[in-house]
Design a protein around this motif. Structure first.
Motif, short mmCIF file in Angstrom:
data_model
loop_
_atom_site.label_atom_id
_atom_site.label_comp_id
_atom_site.label_asym_id
_atom_site.label_seq_id
_atom_site.Cartn_x
_atom_site.Cartn_y
_atom_site.Cartn_z
N LEU A 102 0.83 -1.18 0.06
CA LEU A 102 -0.04 0.03 0.08
C LEU A 102 0.80 1.33 -0.09
N ALA A 103 0.15 2.20 -0.55
CA ALA A 103 1.03 3.47 -0.59
C ALA A 103 1.65 3.61 1.04
N PRO B 174 8.23 4.05 -1.90
CA PRO B 174 7.76 4.70 -2.82
C PRO B 174 8.50 6.36 -2.77
N SER B 175 8.49 6.79 -3.99
CA SER B 175 8.98 8.15 -4.09
C SER B 175 10.22 8.31 -3.55
N SER B 176 11.10 7.28 -3.61
CA SER B 176 12.37 7.25 -2.72
C SER B 176 13.38 7.54 -3.79
N ALA C 247 6.72 3.50 -7.62
CA ALA C 247 5.80 3.57 -6.65
C ALA C 247 4.92 2.45 -6.34
N PRO C 248 4.44 2.16 -5.26
CA PRO C 248 3.46 1.04 -5.03
C PRO C 248 2.39 0.95 -6.16
N LYS C 249 2.01 0.07 -6.50
CA LYS C 249 1.13 -0.22 -7.52
C LYS C 249 -0.29 0.05 -6.94
#
Length: 676
Positions: A322-323, A346-348, A459-461
Motif C-alpha cells: 500500500l502506498a 515509494p517516491s524514494s 511507486a507502489p502499484k
DNA sequence: GAGTTTGAAACT
DNA sequence: CAGTTTCAAACTC
C-alpha cells in the motif's frame, strides 16, 4: 499447577522456588477473598459449572497453564492496583471456571435480576472487574513496552520486579495463550460478545483483549516466541492429535493478531490467502535457507519468528504494498536494514542512492551469510536446486518471490526485484543479473531513466486510499481491499481479473474505473460496481460547469447536503465498492502518470478541467438553478435545495440517484472550493 | 519441468 | 496515441 504450566510451556522443567510459594500463599489468600465476594456467591449459585475443564484437559498445555489466565494479569496489575480488599482472580480452577463461564451465566441470568431499578451488584462487580482487567491490559502493554526498550532492569518498580520475577515471561505468555484458548473455546458465539454491551460480555471482551494484547506484545516485545503459541503454520501441531488441532483452530483468531504483524507489508491478497488457508504466520522464509518448520535450535529462531520478524517487506510487493505513509516507510526502512536488503520506498528516488549506500554493506554481509549457508549448493542461479529452494521459500508465491529474469538483466520493470527496489539476491534465478550492488551505477542509471519516463514507476502499484490515521497506524486492518486501488488499473482481457495476471487481483484490491479490463469478475471488487462514478463523470465531462455549480450549491447548502449524505451513507456504502471519496482522493494525491494511457472513464485530475465560472453564483440557494440541463432538471432543479434553515426539496424524480451521486462526490473536489 | 497463457512493460 | 513486440510471471498439463 502453576509450576506444571511453566514446565510444560518451556519444556525445561523450570520450577519456581520460594517466590512461587510465596505467590501461592498470596493467591490462596486471594481465593479466600474472592470466594467471599458477592460475585462469587452469585455466580456460584447460578448454575452448575460445566466441565469446561475436561475440554482443556485434552490439551495438556492448556490444562497446565490455566492458572495464568488470570493470575498473570493480576500479577501485572498488582503494582498498580494493590488494593487487597478487592477480590482477585484466583488460581483455583473452580473460580476460574466460574469466570470463564460468565458468558454462559449471562444467558441464564434472571431477567428480574437485570431489571432491577439500579445496577445490580453483579453489574457493579463486573464493571469493577472490567476496569481492573483493562487496567491490567494497560499494565501489560506498559510492561512489555518496557521490556522492549531494554528497561527491564532500570527504574523498575518493586512491583514490576515482582511481576517479572514471579512470572517467567516465557511461560507467562504461553500460559496466556492457553488461557485465551480456553476463552475462545468456551465461546461458541464469540462474535456476539463483540457486539454485546452487557457486563458479562464486556467482561469477556476485556479478558480476551488483555490476553490478546499481552500475547502479541509479549511475543513481539520479549522476542518471544511465537512458537510457544499454537501459531504453527500449516497445521504443524506437535502433538498432532485432534484435540490439539482443535485448540489450534480455536486459537487461530488469536494468531491473527500476530499474523497481522507479519503481514503489515504483505499484500492484501496474501493476507486473504492466509485467512483462507488458516495458516498463521506462514509466510515463506526470506533469508533463511532452512526449510524446516521446526525451530532452529542453533539460532533459537523459529520459522514463525522468521516469518514475522524477518519478513522482507516490499519484496515483490511493488504490486501489493500500500502506498506508504511516512510511518510505513520508516518501518520499511528499518526492516530492510535489519534484513540487510535494499528496499526502496515509494517516491524514494531521491534517496535511492543513499539507500543503496546504506544497505550496501549490509547487503554484502547478507550475501556472505547466504553464501555461507549454501556453500554446498550449486551457485548456478538457474540450477534446479536453487530453483527448488526458491520455490520452497516462495512457495506461497506472495511475499518472498524472486525474479527469474533471463533477458532483461534485471534492469527493467519486468524484474520484480528491480521493480520493487531491491537487489536481486541468491534466491533469484535470474541470469546475467545486473541488479546487484556491484553494478550500482548501472542500476541507478537505469532506474533514473525509467523514472524519467514514469516518475511513479517504482511507486507502489496499489495505493491506499484511506486517510484514516488509525488505519495508517498499521495496527488497524479494517482497511479492506476496497479502500485501496491499483493506481493505474488493470487491462485484463481474458482472465476476468480473477487470476494473478491481474495486478488488481494480485494486489488484493478491487478493480476500479481506472481499469480497462473486460469481463471483470474481480473478487475484491468489480469495476462495473463503480459504473455510477462513470456516469457522473460523463455527465460532468459534458457539462463541466455543472461541477462548479454543484459545488457552489453544495457549499451554500452544506447542511442539506450533509443531511442527504448521512441519509444515503449506508446506501452508498453498499452501492459502491469503496467510499466514493477514496478513488478521487487518490487521484488528487497522485500525479498523473507520465505514460499516457488510453482514455478511460475516470475522473481526470482536477487541474485538467477548465471550468468556466458557474453560470450564476447565487448566495441563496433557494433560488432555482435555471441553467441546468433539462435532463437534469426534470421540471425541477435537481439541486434545488433549501436554505440551511429550511427543509430541503426532494430530489427530482427523473434521475433520483444522480443528485445523490453528485453530492457524494463533492467533497472529493476540494480544489474547486470557492476561494476564501 | 516444459509448455502455454496472460498482461505489463517496452518499443515503434 | 495506437499498435506491436518483448518479457517474465502465472498457470496448465
Amino acid at each position: 499447577m502453576m509450576e506444571e504450566g511453566c514446565k510444560n510451556s518451556r519444556g525445561e522443567g523450570e520450577i519456581m522456588e520460594t517466590p512461587e510459594r510465596s505467590k501461592n500463599s498470596r493467591i490462596a489468600s486471594s481465593i479466600a477473598k474472592f470466594e467471599d465476594s458477592p460475585v462469587f456467591n452469585f455466580l456460584n449459585n447460578l448454575s452448575p459449572i460445566k466441565p469446561v475443564y475436561i475440554s482443556q484437559t485434552i490439551n495438556p498445555l492448556s490444562f497446565a497453564s490455566l492458572p495464568s489466565v488470570f493470575t498473570s494479569p493480576q500479577l501485572l496489575r498488582r503494582h498498580s492496583l494493590s488494593d487487597p480488599s478487592k477480590p482477585e482472580f484466583s488460581s483455583d480452577p473452580s473460580t476460574r471456571l466460574v469466570s470463564i463461564n460468565l458468558d454462559e451465566q449471562r444467558e441464564n441470568l434472571d431477567p428480574n435480576f437485570e431489571n432491577a431499578g439500579e445496577p445490580s451488584r453483579l453489574d457493579v462487580e463486573l464493571a469493577n472487574y472490567e476496569s481492573s482487567i483493562e487496567k491490567s491490559n494497560e499494565d501489560v502493554l506498559g510492561t512489555c513496552s518496557a521490556l522492549v526498550e531494554g528497561q527491564r532492569s532500570v527504574n523498575m518498580s518493586e512491583a514490576n520486579v515482582d511481576v517479572l520475577s514471579t512470572t517467567n515471561v516465557n511461560s507467562w505468555q504461553s500460559l496466556i495463550n492457553d488461557a485465551s484458548n480456553l476463552l475462545t473455546f468456551e465461546s461458541p458465539n464469540a462474535e456476539d460478545y463483540n457486539k454485546s454491551v452487557d457486563p458479562a460480555s464486556a467482561f469477556y471482551r476485556s479478558i480476551r483483549n488483555a490476553i490478546q494484547n499481552a500475547q502479541s506484545l509479549g511475543a513481539a516485545a520479549c522476542g518471544e516466541p511465537v512458537e510457544d503459541m499454537p501459531c504453527q503454520p500449516d497445521g504443524e501441531i506437535e502433538n498432532g492429535d485432534a484435540s490439539s488441532k482443535m485448540d489450534y483452530e480455536n486459537l487461530s483468531g488469536l494468531c491473527r493478531g500476530m499474523r497481522r504483524r507479519c503481514l503489515v507489508y504483505e499484500m492484501a491478497g496474501g493476507r486473504r490467502k492466509h485467512m483462507e488457508d488458516g495458516s498463521a504466520c506462514d509466510s515463506p522464509l526470506m533469508l533463511t535457507t532452512s526449510g524446516s518448520a521446526s525451530s532452529d535450535k542453533q539460532t533459537g529462531r523459529t520459522k514463525t519468528e522468521n516469518d514475522c520478524s524477518r519478513l522482507l517487506p516490499g519484496i515483490g510487493l511493488h504490486l501489493n504494498a500500500l502506498a506508504a505513509t511516512p510511518k510505513d516507510l520508516k518501518i520499511v526502512n528499518h526492516e530492510s536494514s535489519a534484513s540487510g536488503r535494499l528496499l526502496i520506498g515509494p517516491s524514494s528516488s531521491a534517496n535511492f542512492r543513499q539507500d543503496l549506500l546504506r544497505n550496501y554493506s549490509l547487503e554484502r554481509a547478507n550475501d556472505a551469510l547466504e553464501n555461507g549457508r549454501i556453500a554446498n549448493e550449486d551457485i548456478n542461479p538457474s540450477s534446479p536446486k536453487k530453483r527448488r529452494r526458491r520455490s520452497e521459500q516462495g512457495g506461497d508465491g506472495e511475499s518472498c518471490k524472486r525474479c527469474n529474469c533471463k533477458k532483461t538483466k534485471c534492469l527493467k520493470l519486468y524484474c520484480e526485484c528491480f521493480a520493487a527496489g531491491v537487489y536481486c539476491v541468491e534466491p533469484c534465478a535470474c541470469i546475467d543479473c545486473f541488479n546487484k550492488p556491484i553494478h550500482e551505477d548501472v542500476v541507478l542509471a537505469t532506474r533514473k531513466q525509467i523514472e524519467s519516463r514514469n516518475p511513479l514507476a517504482f511507486a507502489p502499484k496499489v495505493i491506499r486510499t484511506s486517510d484514516s490515521p488509525s488505519e495508517i497506524g498499521g495496527d488497524d486492518f479494517t482497511n479492506t481491499p476496497a479502500s485501496s486501488r491499483h493506481k493505474r488499473g488493470c487491462n485484463c482481457k481474458k482472465s476476468g481479473c480473477l487470476k494473478k495476471y491481474c495486478e488488481c487481483y494480485q494486489g488484493g484490491v478491487g478493480c476500479s474505473i481506472n481499469c480497462r479490463c473486460e469481463g471483470c469478475k474481480n473478487a475484491f471488487g468489480r469495476k462495473d460496481s463503480e459504473h455510477k462514478h462513470t456516469l457522473l463523470f460523463h455527465i460532468c465531462s459534458f457539462f463541466p460547469w455543472l461541477i462548479n455549480l454543484i459545488f457552489y450549491t453544495q457549499g451554500s447548502c452544506a447542511s442539506a447536503a450533509e443531511h442527504e449524505h448521512e441519509e444515503d451513507e449506508n446506501d452508498s456504502r453498499s452501492m459502491y465498492n469503496a467510499p466514493i471519496h477514496d478513488d478521487l482522493d487518490s487521484q488528487q494525491s497522485h500525479q498523473p502518470f507520465a505514460k499516457k494511457r488510453p482514455p478511460r472513464a475516470s475522473f481526470p485530475p482536477i487541474g485538467s478541467y477548465a471550468f468556466p465560472p458557474p453560470p450564476k453564483l447565487r448566495p441563496n440557494c433557494e433560488e432555482e438553478v435555471d441553467e441546468m440541463p433539462h435532463f437534469l432538471v426534470g421540471g425541477e432543479s435537481p439541486i434545488k435545495t433549501s436554505s440551511p434553515n429550511k427543509k430541503r426539496v426532494s430530489p427530482p424524480q427523473t434521475l433520483p440517484g444522480l443528485r445523490k451521486l453528485i453530492l457524494q462526490s463533492i467533497p472529493s473536489f476540494p480544489s474547486l472550493a470557492p476561494s476564501q
